[in-house]
Design a protein around this motif. Sequence first.
Motif, PDB file in Angstrom:
ATOM      1  N   SER A   1     -55.117 -14.090  40.013  1.00 35.95           N
ATOM      2  CA  SER A   1     -53.813 -13.880  39.397  1.00 35.95           C
ATOM      3  C   SER A   1     -53.854 -14.203  37.905  1.00 35.95           C
ATOM      4  CB  SER A   1     -52.773 -14.752  40.098  1.00 35.95           C
ATOM      5  OG  SER A   1     -51.526 -14.643  39.467  1.00 35.95           O
TER       6      SER A   1
ATOM      7  N   ASP B   1     -55.712 -11.430  36.146  1.00 34.89           N
ATOM      8  CA  ASP B   1     -54.854 -10.240  36.047  1.00 34.89           C
ATOM      9  C   ASP B   1     -53.899 -10.339  34.864  1.00 34.89           C
ATOM     10  OD1 ASP B   1     -56.044  -9.127  38.279  1.00 34.89           O
ATOM     11  OD2 ASP B   1     -54.403  -9.654  39.647  1.00 34.89           O
TER      12      ASP B   1
ATOM     13  N   LYS C   1     -53.943  -7.908  31.614  1.00 33.25           N
ATOM     14  CA  LYS C   1     -52.727  -7.186  31.231  1.00 33.25           C
ATOM     15  C   LYS C   1     -52.404  -7.450  29.758  1.00 33.25           C
ATOM     16  CE  LYS C   1     -47.850  -6.638  32.298  1.00 33.25           C
ATOM     17  NZ  LYS C   1     -46.700  -7.122  33.037  1.00 33.25           N
TER      18      LYS C   1
END
Length: 82
Positions: free
Chosen positions: A18, A21, A25
């Motif tokens: 997570s 990610d 991003k």
Amino acid sequence: MTDMGDYATEEQILKAGSMIDRVVKHMIEQKLPPIAVASALLGGALNVLSASLPDDAILRILHNAIDSVESGELRDIDQPRQ
């Protein structure tokens, strides 16, 4: 070598994933080319592995990655299952 433990829990893996990610991003939002993002992630991953594993273990991981690319398995991950 640093002792970082032999195993990670599923919760730890999900938490790390997570976090990665979110960083990916952010880098894409900053308009960094995907190849730059991927190269930085691969380099970082290799640094972490080299601090915790012997070279032969790292080579096995890399050979497994190569096998996944050559077999098409890596591309199958992004394809919807029918």
